[in-house]
Design a protein around this motif. Structure first.
Motif, short mmCIF file in Angstrom:
data_model
loop_
_atom_site.label_atom_id
_atom_site.label_comp_id
_atom_site.label_asym_id
_atom_site.label_seq_id
_atom_site.Cartn_x
_atom_site.Cartn_y
_atom_site.Cartn_z
N UNK A 175 -11.77 18.88 -55.50
CA UNK A 175 -12.64 19.00 -55.47
C UNK A 175 -12.91 19.26 -53.79
N UNK A 176 -12.27 17.99 -53.27
CA UNK A 176 -12.11 19.05 -51.99
C UNK A 176 -11.19 19.76 -51.99
N UNK A 177 -9.95 19.94 -52.75
CA UNK A 177 -9.14 21.04 -52.32
C UNK A 177 -9.60 22.85 -52.58
N UNK A 178 -10.75 22.85 -53.63
CA UNK A 178 -11.68 23.84 -54.32
C UNK A 178 -12.24 24.09 -53.18
N UNK A 179 -13.17 23.05 -52.43
CA UNK A 179 -14.22 23.78 -50.73
C UNK A 179 -13.69 23.77 -50.23
N UNK A 180 -12.44 23.66 -49.86
CA UNK A 180 -11.03 23.87 -49.36
C UNK A 180 -10.47 25.60 -48.90
N UNK A 181 -10.31 25.83 -51.11
CA UNK A 181 -10.29 27.31 -51.09
C UNK A 181 -11.15 28.39 -50.74
N UNK A 182 -12.66 27.80 -50.65
CA UNK A 182 -13.21 28.98 -50.23
C UNK A 182 -13.42 28.76 -48.59
N UNK A 183 -12.98 27.79 -47.44
CA UNK A 183 -13.04 28.29 -46.27
C UNK A 183 -13.63 27.15 -45.41
N UNK A 184 -14.04 25.63 -46.46
CA UNK A 184 -14.55 24.82 -45.72
C UNK A 184 -14.27 23.67 -45.32
N UNK A 185 -14.53 22.09 -44.98
CA UNK A 185 -13.39 21.58 -44.93
C UNK A 185 -14.07 20.00 -45.35
N UNK A 186 -15.04 19.68 -46.51
CA UNK A 186 -16.12 18.90 -47.11
C UNK A 186 -15.89 17.85 -45.98
N UNK A 187 -16.37 16.93 -46.93
CA UNK A 187 -16.50 15.60 -46.23
C UNK A 187 -16.86 14.67 -47.87
N UNK A 188 -15.84 13.47 -47.98
CA UNK A 188 -15.30 12.51 -48.69
C UNK A 188 -16.32 11.73 -48.92
N UNK A 189 -16.93 11.54 -49.99
CA UNK A 189 -17.57 10.14 -49.27
C UNK A 189 -18.35 9.41 -50.52
N UNK A 190 -18.37 8.02 -50.25
CA UNK A 190 -18.89 7.33 -51.52
C UNK A 190 -20.40 7.64 -52.10
N UNK A 191 -20.16 7.95 -54.40
CA UNK A 191 -21.55 8.45 -54.55
C UNK A 191 -22.84 7.79 -53.86
N UNK A 192 -23.75 6.52 -53.54
CA UNK A 192 -23.86 5.77 -53.19
C UNK A 192 -24.42 6.01 -52.05
N UNK A 193 -23.87 6.76 -51.03
CA UNK A 193 -23.72 6.85 -50.10
C UNK A 193 -24.79 8.08 -49.25
N UNK A 194 -24.30 8.99 -50.49
CA UNK A 194 -24.67 9.73 -50.41
C UNK A 194 -26.12 10.26 -50.13
N UNK A 195 -27.18 9.75 -50.90
CA UNK A 195 -28.54 9.96 -50.40
C UNK A 195 -29.61 10.11 -49.09
N UNK A 196 -28.48 9.13 -48.48
CA UNK A 196 -29.22 8.13 -48.03
C UNK A 196 -28.26 9.63 -45.94
N UNK A 197 -27.21 9.94 -46.83
CA UNK A 197 -25.79 10.89 -46.14
C UNK A 197 -27.01 12.16 -45.54
N UNK A 198 -27.31 12.15 -47.01
CA UNK A 198 -28.28 14.18 -46.81
C UNK A 198 -29.43 14.07 -45.83
N UNK A 199 -30.21 13.00 -46.18
CA UNK A 199 -31.72 12.21 -45.70
C UNK A 199 -31.40 12.22 -43.83
N UNK A 200 -30.34 11.23 -43.69
CA UNK A 200 -29.92 11.68 -41.80
C UNK A 200 -29.22 12.07 -42.01
N UNK A 201 -29.30 13.57 -42.33
CA UNK A 201 -28.90 15.20 -42.46
C UNK A 201 -26.98 15.10 -41.64
N UNK A 202 -26.91 13.97 -42.15
CA UNK A 202 -25.54 12.77 -41.29
C UNK A 202 -24.35 14.55 -41.86
#
Ligand code: MLT
Length: 332
Positions: A175-202
């Motif tokens: 999945x990381x390489x898929x986003x790289x193929x679209x020209x961006x460097x994604x942020x790998x993160x555990x599932x359990x941290x995702x809601x808070x990261x979206x909420x805090x705009x990380x």
């Protein structure tokens, strides 16, 4: 396995009051919140397990990652400290690269494809390989639908629109390489941290199926959806292989039959619920954008760049070709 052994095995605990004296209650970790595909799969499994075993076996669901982050539950089940887990396939891939074929972009193009592959010969090979690689046995397949992209900043219709957005992805190389193929460097993160990261705009966004966006209440922290189809999310139900081997032959057959019943129920759940959930997300204020030009640009970039990178990891190009041809498509 006799009753005393059961008490000493895994995390099983007795249900003294609710069920007959010999009943055993297992624990099932569920990564997502209540109301999604994972919980539906789990509920169907528990009902079928009770029926199959005449009440001798039951299980309790712990939703929302209460028993650990999805990737951690694989290790816990492998060591026998957890009985069952329901999680996204992409969170099994790091432990068993063979299932990576199911996370390659644009391989599975419909729910029918997903059911055909997982319930056929290829699915059985993946089950066998995952036991060997990861010490867990897939006994049921959940179907969650395509992972759509959500973000809090702007409508995204083209690869160009994606540039500049910070997108969370699971810790999954494909999945990381898929986003790289679209020209961006994604942020790998555990599932359990995702809601808070979206909420805090990380991070600005993430991708997951409509069912999961709803179950996780991402509509509270995300505004825009891009209706991508790069990855159909398959959500297996796994059992600790150590626990499975500790069951009697009769109990093993009951567990497998309950897994099969849950697989069927999950497919039906997605067919009847997904459109309603999508409408519900819109009524809660989310905006859906279709990818430009039938998603061709996303597809061309991802398949050209990502597939060849992972041939070795998935067991050779022939593994992918086998999947594609069994779906009636041209080899890669
Ligand atoms: C992830 O994004 O890590 C998973 O897809 C979460 C899930 O199981 O729904």
């Amino acid at each position: 396995m006799n009753f005393t052994t059961r008490l000493l095995t895994g995390t099983a605990v007795t249900l003294a009051l609710a069920l007959p004296a010999a009943a055993v209650e297992y624990k099932i970790a569920v990564g997502d919140g209540a109301g999604g595909t994972q919980e539906a799969l789990g509920k169907a499994f528990v009902a079928a397990l009770e029926e199959q075993s005449g009440g001798e076996m039951t299980a309790k669901l712990f939703v929302n990652g209460q028993l650990g982050d999805e990737q951690d539950t694989v290790s816990a089940a492998a060591t026998g400290t957890l009985d069952f887990s329901i999680l996204a396939i992409n969170n099994i891939t790091p432990f068993s690269p063979s299932v990576g074929t199911l996370t390659l972009p644009y391989v599975i193009l419909s729910q029918d494809d997903a059911e055909k592959i997982t319930q056929g010969e290829v699915g059985q090979q993946m089950i066998d390989q995952t036991i060997e690689d990861a010490g867990v046995r897939i006994i049921g397949w959940g179907y969650s639908g395509f992972r759509v992209l959500t973000n809090s900043k702007k409508p995204v219709s083209t690869v160009e629109d994606l540039q500049g957005l910070v997108i969370r992805v699971p810790k999954n190389e494909i999945m990381i390489e898929t986003y790289k193929s679209w020209g961006i460097n994604p942020t790998p993160m555990a599932w359990g941290e995702t809601f808070a990261a979206l909420q805090q705009k990380v991070v600005d966004g993430q991708d997951n199926p409509y069912m999961t966006v709803y179950a996780m209440k991402f509509d509270e922290v995300q505004k825009y959806i891009t209706d991508l189809h790069y990855l159909f999310s398959i959500e297996p139900l796994i059992i600790s292989e150590a626990l499975f081997q500790d069951l009697s032959e009769e109990e093993q057959a009951q567990v497998l039959a309950a897994g099969e019943a849950a697989t069927k129920a999950s497919a039906e759940f997605l067919r009847t619920e997904e459109a309603k959930i999508r409408d519900e997300l819109v009524s809660r204020g989310m905006e859906i954008t279709e990818p430009a030009s039938d998603e061709q640009e996303f597809m061309d970039l991802a398949t050209a760049a990502v597939w060849p990178q992972f041939y070795d990891q998935i067991g050779g190009k022939e593994v992918l070709d086998n999947v594609l041809t069994s779906l009636g498509r041209e080899p890669a």
